[in-house]
Design a protein around this motif. Structure first.
Motif, mmCIF file in Angstrom:
data_model
loop_
_atom_site.group_PDB
_atom_site.id
_atom_site.type_symbol
_atom_site.label_atom_id
_atom_site.label_comp_id
_atom_site.label_asym_id
_atom_site.label_seq_id
_atom_site.Cartn_x
_atom_site.Cartn_y
_atom_site.Cartn_z
ATOM 1 N N PHE A 130 8.883 -5.816 -4.119
ATOM 2 C CA PHE A 130 9.684 -4.689 -3.822
ATOM 3 C C PHE A 130 10.531 -4.286 -4.889
ATOM 4 C CE2 PHE A 130 8.876 -6.809 0.319
ATOM 5 C CZ PHE A 130 8.150 -5.717 1.017
ATOM 6 N N LYS A 131 10.773 -5.010 -5.854
ATOM 7 C CA LYS A 131 11.429 -4.431 -7.124
ATOM 8 C C LYS A 131 10.487 -3.426 -7.670
ATOM 9 C CE LYS A 131 13.536 -8.223 -8.852
ATOM 10 N NZ LYS A 131 13.334 -9.227 -9.742
ATOM 11 N N ARG A 132 9.251 -3.396 -7.532
ATOM 12 C CA ARG A 132 8.524 -2.415 -8.220
ATOM 13 C C ARG A 132 8.328 -0.959 -7.495
ATOM 14 N NH1 ARG A 132 3.256 -3.556 -7.727
ATOM 15 N NH2 ARG A 132 3.479 -5.376 -6.243
ATOM 16 N N PHE A 133 9.230 -0.778 -6.481
ATOM 17 C CA PHE A 133 9.025 0.325 -5.684
ATOM 18 C C PHE A 133 10.040 1.405 -6.167
ATOM 19 C CE2 PHE A 133 6.947 -1.836 -2.427
ATOM 20 C CZ PHE A 133 6.459 -0.999 -1.730
ATOM 21 N N CYS A 134 9.980 2.648 -6.249
ATOM 22 C CA CYS A 134 10.978 3.345 -6.690
ATOM 23 C C CYS A 134 12.244 3.589 -5.734
ATOM 24 C CB CYS A 134 10.452 4.776 -6.945
ATOM 25 S SG CYS A 134 9.311 5.392 -5.375
ATOM 26 N N LEU A 135 13.384 3.943 -6.321
ATOM 27 C CA LEU A 135 14.367 4.008 -5.467
ATOM 28 C C LEU A 135 14.381 4.964 -4.221
ATOM 29 C CD1 LEU A 135 17.294 3.861 -8.149
ATOM 30 C CD2 LEU A 135 17.362 2.895 -5.971
ATOM 31 N N GLY A 136 14.961 4.477 -3.291
ATOM 32 C CA GLY A 136 14.983 5.403 -1.899
ATOM 33 C C GLY A 136 13.854 5.257 -1.420
ATOM 34 N N SER A 160 1.027 -1.367 -0.041
ATOM 35 C CA SER A 160 0.017 0.033 0.024
ATOM 36 C C SER A 160 0.817 1.382 0.107
ATOM 37 C CB SER A 160 -0.728 -0.043 1.176
ATOM 38 O OG SER A 160 -0.176 0.330 2.321
ATOM 39 N N ILE A 161 2.053 1.183 0.371
ATOM 40 C CA ILE A 161 2.987 2.352 0.401
ATOM 41 C C ILE A 161 3.079 2.580 -1.218
ATOM 42 C CG2 ILE A 161 5.446 3.142 0.642
ATOM 43 C CD1 ILE A 161 5.012 1.640 3.442
ATOM 44 N N GLU A 162 3.376 1.773 -1.777
ATOM 45 C CA GLU A 162 3.621 1.964 -3.404
ATOM 46 C C GLU A 162 2.376 2.756 -3.781
ATOM 47 O OE1 GLU A 162 3.686 -1.395 -5.989
ATOM 48 O OE2 GLU A 162 4.626 -0.097 -7.778
ATOM 49 N N ASP A 163 1.200 2.134 -3.515
ATOM 50 C CA ASP A 163 -0.111 2.590 -3.709
ATOM 51 C C ASP A 163 -0.217 4.374 -3.237
ATOM 52 O OD1 ASP A 163 -0.800 0.641 -5.023
ATOM 53 O OD2 ASP A 163 -2.215 -0.025 -3.608
#
Ligand code: GDP
Length: 451
Positions: free
Chosen positions: A444-450, A129-132
């Motif tokens: 987790f790979k779908r997340f942005c860097l940082g 949900s953080i990515e969302d």
């Protein structure tokens, strides 16, 4: 020992006034001490901010503010250092380079959140949900992501798992300790109500997940109709701006035009298609094919008709292609005399004028209504929102349906436990109670860097 990771956590390098470089891991403070002007920084109290300079070979690189957050009360549950430096591309990268030279490793996309998950700070549902949350464009999307993050959805899944595990343990007790049977005898009949309850709750979750997807991704609306009925004008009227080309020369809007608006908290992604008609013109043909494809891809189609014209053969064709309750007919140009005959259809019909901005609100309302999104209770926005979660919920439902079927066939109750366990495991996978490493890496790979 886990290595210490570092990344630039802010976006738009070179544009903002400040960038944040984040470092997480046991060596964070040691590495900072080596590059910071304040040589006592390693002893600093947790959750404090310090002013100073990033140094390299005795040279001041940047004037910064440094936040110190010691484990375990941090995002990753590890020691975290955040450096607020100036926003320039060169400066930020120079500092990053210096930190790497002193022993930090560049983080992979999503690695901070992955650590938060692996260290038990977040479950899988919360981590996703953080990515969302980062990608949210509307208030409803934000609320949905926050409800995941704050564990509301987790509670829903956990309560279902609790019911299954209770049933499982009762069955096990019956098998292993038959002397207790008098107290909680498990029979074909008395497991039925719990199974039905779990089945119905799962069905509801899956049904509502469709809403979740719509809130998360928006509704894809295709606007179709033959050339010159006013599709581009309608798109403009909806957008209240001049994005599409409006013209009375047939077939100008060859390429589909996409634009988005937020209406009643829901993202509407609008596509104005080229006129669908039989044609010998090659360029036009490409547009026509594209239109047909877009109808398939869209969540809802609006067929625009001209009030001032009789229905053509092509339009009758189109009516048949899209005739289901979810789609809408917009009868345009109602400022002109009516020549269009009444239409027999299951679809809702809205009449108006794109040019005079009549019927536009009604049309937008109808879209929301067709998806039953008009009375969204924001507190209850706790749907599953991605394919991974929904597929697992469906698999769990499948398991429960099999248990119910086998139970009806008088299959011994201890055999039912196999399928019941699968249901429990599938629900567990949604929140990451049961996972495979590969799956976790993938998420987790779908997340942005940082992040
Ligand atoms: P498209 O080919 O379907 O995209 O149609 P356009 O949006 O380009 O419109 C075709 C023509 O119809 C233009 O001249 C518009 O100004 C005109 N038009 C669009 N909507 C209306 C309307 O509600 N009333 C009238 N009278 N003309 C309209």
């Amino acid at each position: 020992m886990e290595d210490t990771i570092v990344a630039i956590s802010t976006n738009n390098i070179g544009i903002g006034a400040i960038n944040i470089i984040r470092m997480s891991g046991q060596e964070s403070l040691e590495i900072l001490q080596q590059v910071f002007s304040n040589k006592k920084i390693k002893q600093a109290k947790s959750h404090t901010i310090h002013y100073g300079f990033i140094m390299n070979n005795g040279e001041k690189i940047d004037e910064v503010l440094v936040s110190i957050m010691r484990a375990p009360k941090t995002y990753t549950k590890e020691d975290i250092v955040e450096i607020n430096c100036h926003g320039g591309y060169a400066i930020t990268n120079k500092i990053l380079e210096i930190l790497i030279l002193h022993g930090a490793r560049l983080a992979e996309p999503g690695e901070f959140t992955k650590r938060a998950y692996l260290n038990g700070r977040l479950n899988l549902l919360e981590a996703e949900s953080i990515e969302d949350l980062l990608e949210s464009q509307t208030e409803n999307q934000t609320i949905l992501a926050m409800n995941h993050l704050t564990g509301k959805t987790t509670k829903l899944i956990t309560s279902l798992r609790d019911k299954i595990v209770k049933l499982l343990s009762n069955i096990e007790v019956n098998i292993d300790y038959p002397e207790y049977i008098d107290e909680l005898q498990i029979t074909k009949e008395n497991i039925k109500p719990v199974l039905t309850e779990v089945k119905e709750e799962l069905e509801k979750i899956i049904q509502e997940a469709k809403n979740g997807e719509l809130i998360k991704n928006g509704i894809k609306v295709a606007i179709i109709g033959k050339p010159n009925v006013g599709k581009s004008s309608l798109l403009n009227a909806i957008l209240e701006q001049d994005k599409a080309i409006v013209t009375n020369i047939q077939g100008t809007t060859r390429d589909a035009i996409e634009a988005s608006i937020v209406y009643q908290g829901i993202l509407l992604n609008l596509i104005d298609t080229a006129g669908i008609r039989k044609t010998n013109n090659i360029v036009e043909k490409i547009g026509v094919e594209k239109s047909k494809q877009l109808i398939k891809e869209a969540d809802i189609t609006i067929l625009v008709l001209n009030n001032n014209e009789e229905l053509s053969k092509e339009e009758q064709n189109l009516l048949q292609i899209i005739d289901n309750q979810n789609n809408i007919i917009f009868i345009n140009k109602n400022d002109l005399p009516t020549k269009l005959k009444p239409i027999k259809t299951n679809m809702s019909i809205v009449s108006g004028s794109a040019q005079n901005k009549k019927g536009i609100e009604q049309l937008k309302n109808q879209i929301i209504k067709n998806f039953h999104l008009e009375n969204l209770n924001k507190k209850e926005l706790n749907y599953l929102t991605n394919i991974r979660q929904i597929t697992l919920a469906k698999e769990a439902l499948n398991n429960i349906n099999n248990v119910i079927k086998d139970n009806e066939k008088n299959i011994p109750i201890d055999i039912l436990t196999i399928e019941l366990k699968s249901a429990w495991e599938n629900l567990g996978k949604i929140i990451g109670e049961y996972y495979e490493d590969e799956l976790v890496d993938n998420i987790f790979k779908r997340f942005c860097l940082g992040k």
